[in-house]
Write a protein that holds these residues in place. Structure first.
Motif, PDB file in Angstrom:
ATOM      1  N   LEU A   1      -7.894  62.376   0.593  1.00 11.03           N
ATOM      2  CA  LEU A   1      -8.655  61.780  -0.495  1.00 11.03           C
ATOM      3  C   LEU A   1      -7.877  60.709  -1.234  1.00 11.03           C
ATOM      4  O   LEU A   1      -8.468  59.816  -1.853  1.00 11.03           O
ATOM      5  CB  LEU A   1      -9.073  62.867  -1.493  1.00 11.03           C
ATOM      6  CG  LEU A   1      -9.979  63.995  -0.982  1.00 11.03           C
ATOM      7  CD1 LEU A   1     -10.302  64.937  -2.130  1.00 11.03           C
ATOM      8  CD2 LEU A   1     -11.250  63.442  -0.381  1.00 11.03           C
ATOM      9  N   PHE A   2      -6.537  60.792  -1.217  1.00 15.77           N
ATOM     10  CA  PHE A   2      -5.733  59.955  -2.093  1.00 15.77           C
ATOM     11  C   PHE A   2      -4.860  58.996  -1.289  1.00 15.77           C
ATOM     12  O   PHE A   2      -4.461  59.285  -0.167  1.00 15.77           O
ATOM     13  CB  PHE A   2      -4.881  60.836  -3.006  1.00 15.77           C
ATOM     14  CG  PHE A   2      -5.696  61.902  -3.688  1.00 15.77           C
ATOM     15  CD1 PHE A   2      -6.590  61.564  -4.687  1.00 15.77           C
ATOM     16  CD2 PHE A   2      -5.599  63.224  -3.307  1.00 15.77           C
ATOM     17  CE1 PHE A   2      -7.367  62.533  -5.302  1.00 15.77           C
ATOM     18  CE2 PHE A   2      -6.365  64.207  -3.914  1.00 15.77           C
ATOM     19  CZ  PHE A   2      -7.257  63.858  -4.919  1.00 15.77           C
TER      20      PHE A   2
ATOM     21  N   ALA B   1     -10.161  59.900  -7.369  1.00 20.96           N
ATOM     22  CA  ALA B   1      -9.539  59.187  -6.253  1.00 20.96           C
ATOM     23  C   ALA B   1      -8.819  57.936  -6.740  1.00 20.96           C
ATOM     24  O   ALA B   1      -7.697  57.655  -6.326  1.00 20.96           O
ATOM     25  CB  ALA B   1     -10.595  58.821  -5.208  1.00 20.96           C
ATOM     26  N   TYR B   2      -9.474  57.175  -7.623  1.00 24.47           N
ATOM     27  CA  TYR B   2      -8.832  55.996  -8.194  1.00 24.47           C
ATOM     28  C   TYR B   2      -9.687  55.459  -9.332  1.00 24.47           C
ATOM     29  O   TYR B   2     -10.863  55.805  -9.477  1.00 24.47           O
ATOM     30  CB  TYR B   2      -8.610  54.892  -7.139  1.00 24.47           C
ATOM     31  CG  TYR B   2      -9.837  54.445  -6.376  1.00 24.47           C
ATOM     32  CD1 TYR B   2     -10.627  53.379  -6.821  1.00 24.47           C
ATOM     33  CD2 TYR B   2     -10.197  55.054  -5.177  1.00 24.47           C
ATOM     34  CE1 TYR B   2     -11.736  52.954  -6.114  1.00 24.47           C
ATOM     35  CE2 TYR B   2     -11.315  54.639  -4.454  1.00 24.47           C
ATOM     36  CZ  TYR B   2     -12.077  53.588  -4.925  1.00 24.47           C
ATOM     37  OH  TYR B   2     -13.179  53.173  -4.228  1.00 24.47           O
TER      38      TYR B   2
ATOM     39  N   TRP C   1     -14.719  59.182  -8.144  1.00 19.22           N
ATOM     40  CA  TRP C   1     -14.480  60.586  -7.837  1.00 19.22           C
ATOM     41  C   TRP C   1     -14.879  60.886  -6.393  1.00 19.22           C
ATOM     42  O   TRP C   1     -15.818  60.294  -5.877  1.00 19.22           O
ATOM     43  CB  TRP C   1     -15.291  61.482  -8.777  1.00 19.22           C
ATOM     44  CG  TRP C   1     -15.005  61.252 -10.218  1.00 19.22           C
ATOM     45  CD1 TRP C   1     -15.601  60.337 -11.036  1.00 19.22           C
ATOM     46  CD2 TRP C   1     -14.048  61.928 -11.014  1.00 19.22           C
ATOM     47  NE1 TRP C   1     -15.074  60.402 -12.302  1.00 19.22           N
ATOM     48  CE2 TRP C   1     -14.118  61.376 -12.323  1.00 19.22           C
ATOM     49  CE3 TRP C   1     -13.145  62.969 -10.772  1.00 19.22           C
ATOM     50  CZ2 TRP C   1     -13.310  61.821 -13.361  1.00 19.22           C
ATOM     51  CZ3 TRP C   1     -12.342  63.416 -11.813  1.00 19.22           C
ATOM     52  CH2 TRP C   1     -12.435  62.845 -13.082  1.00 19.22           C
ATOM     53  N   VAL C   2     -14.159  61.826  -5.782  1.00 18.72           N
ATOM     54  CA  VAL C   2     -14.461  62.206  -4.402  1.00 18.72           C
ATOM     55  C   VAL C   2     -14.386  63.725  -4.263  1.00 18.72           C
ATOM     56  O   VAL C   2     -13.501  64.379  -4.834  1.00 18.72           O
ATOM     57  CB  VAL C   2     -13.491  61.550  -3.402  1.00 18.72           C
ATOM     58  CG1 VAL C   2     -13.806  62.001  -1.973  1.00 18.72           C
ATOM     59  CG2 VAL C   2     -13.587  60.032  -3.474  1.00 18.72           C
TER      60      VAL C   2
ATOM     61  N   TYR D   1     -17.622  63.588   2.965  1.00 16.62           N
ATOM     62  CA  TYR D   1     -17.170  63.252   1.615  1.00 16.62           C
ATOM     63  C   TYR D   1     -18.354  62.881   0.737  1.00 16.62           C
ATOM     64  O   TYR D   1     -19.355  62.326   1.214  1.00 16.62           O
ATOM     65  CB  TYR D   1     -16.174  62.080   1.639  1.00 16.62           C
ATOM     66  CG  TYR D   1     -14.930  62.371   2.433  1.00 16.62           C
ATOM     67  CD1 TYR D   1     -13.899  63.125   1.890  1.00 16.62           C
ATOM     68  CD2 TYR D   1     -14.797  61.904   3.737  1.00 16.62           C
ATOM     69  CE1 TYR D   1     -12.766  63.407   2.623  1.00 16.62           C
ATOM     70  CE2 TYR D   1     -13.659  62.175   4.476  1.00 16.62           C
ATOM     71  CZ  TYR D   1     -12.645  62.936   3.912  1.00 16.62           C
ATOM     72  OH  TYR D   1     -11.531  63.219   4.647  1.00 16.62           O
TER      73      TYR D   1
ATOM     74  N   THR E   1     -19.044  60.985  -3.112  1.00 15.10           N
ATOM     75  CA  THR E   1     -18.394  60.194  -4.152  1.00 15.10           C
ATOM     76  C   THR E   1     -19.352  59.918  -5.303  1.00 15.10           C
ATOM     77  O   THR E   1     -20.576  59.983  -5.146  1.00 15.10           O
ATOM     78  CB  THR E   1     -17.851  58.865  -3.577  1.00 15.10           C
ATOM     79  OG1 THR E   1     -17.109  58.174  -4.590  1.00 15.10           O
ATOM     80  CG2 THR E   1     -18.982  57.972  -3.097  1.00 15.10           C
TER      81      THR E   1
END
Length: 278
Positions: A3-4, A262-263, A117-118, A239, A241
């Motif tokens: 995920l990251f 996630a970012y 977000w994930v 996944y 998001t």
């Protein structure tokens, strides 16, 4: 796929936003030839969108180099439509640092952040429903319920809780976009909240989630999130998001349902394009 620190997943997330917005605009233009919104795609680098009163660009700088000429082309695309005087670029942490340098040279400044977000659906398993009420139901929206769903979502988004026919039509047209599904929460037979999901390959995205003001505080956002999580997993997606503003109720709901941050994206705003000299 983790995920990251994953540029491939970030690219997929940005691309699903591009795909959905392009298809939405194309459908609106079919329905109404006078619809003025449009988009400009640049050779796989990203896509710029002109909506009713907002210009924004998605996906730039992740895997392809962005040139000053690209930025100027996008600014001219926006300027020629005379709807808004500013362009916004969504910049991810995976974007080439030179891209941000070029924007700063053009006078762009930070407008706000968005949180992406994930949820890893392969590692997630649904739990027994804790929300039980004979008064509350959740349904997958059928075509003949699309207007009711759109009115509910538009009413929840509106600051005064009143949806105009224009705002209802703007939401309703998402229903026609391929590879999507809408959900509606009803309380005592009356619509209370609505949400939407889009999928593309292994990835699904949640958006257009809102609750009518008089029904807030009852957990309906979480109910809609959980229902769409199950729906996405049933379709074989890996996944899921969603994008929120940082540290608001929606962001906390993402965390509450197992999503991971996630970012964050920086939304960079141009100076007035009327004063920009290319």
């Amino acid at each position: 796929m983790g995920l990251f620190n994953n540029i491939d997943l970030a690219s997929e997330i940005e691309n699903i936003k591009i795909k959905g917005t392009k298809e939405y605009i194309a459908d609106r233009k079919k329905i109404s030839p006078l619809y003025e919104c449009d988009y400009l795609a640049l050779n796989g680098k990203g896509c710029a969108f002109c909506t009713e009163n907002y210009f924004f660009s998605v996906g730039f700088g992740i895997k392809e180099e962005v040139l000053m000429a690209d930025i100027e082309l996008i600014e001219n695309f926006a300027l020629n439509r005379k709807i808004s005087s500013r362009m916004h670029f969504e910049v991810t942490p995976y974007s080439d640092p030179l891209f941000m340098t070029l924007l700063q040279e053009k006078g762009y400044t930070l407008d706000h952040f968005l949180s992406v977000w994930v949820l890893d659906l392969e590692a997630w398993a649904p739990t027994a429903a804790s929300f039980k009420s004979d008064e509350v139901s959740i349904i997958k929206v059928a075509p003949d319920q699309a207007y009711e769903w759109a009115k509910t979502v538009a009413s929840g988004i509106a600051e005064d809780n009143t949806a105009t026919e224009g705002s209802i039509e703007s939401v309703r047209c998402f229903f026609n976009v391929p590879d999507t599904a809408a959900f509606l929460v009803k309380e005592n037979g009356k619509s209370a909240a609505g949400g939407f999901i889009m999928w593309n390959g292994q990835l699904s995205e949640l958006f257009l989630t809102s609750t009518i003001d008089s029904h807030r505080g009852k957990g309906y956002q979480n109910l809609l999130i959980a229902e769409r999580m199950k729906f996405a997993k049933s379709r074989g997606c890996k996944y899921l998001t969603a994008t929120t503003k940082p540290n608001n109720t929606s962001a906390r709901n993402m965390e509450r349902n197992g999503f991971k941050l996630a970012y964050n994206k920086a939304i960079m705003k141009s100076p007035s394009l009327n004063s920009v000299k290319n």
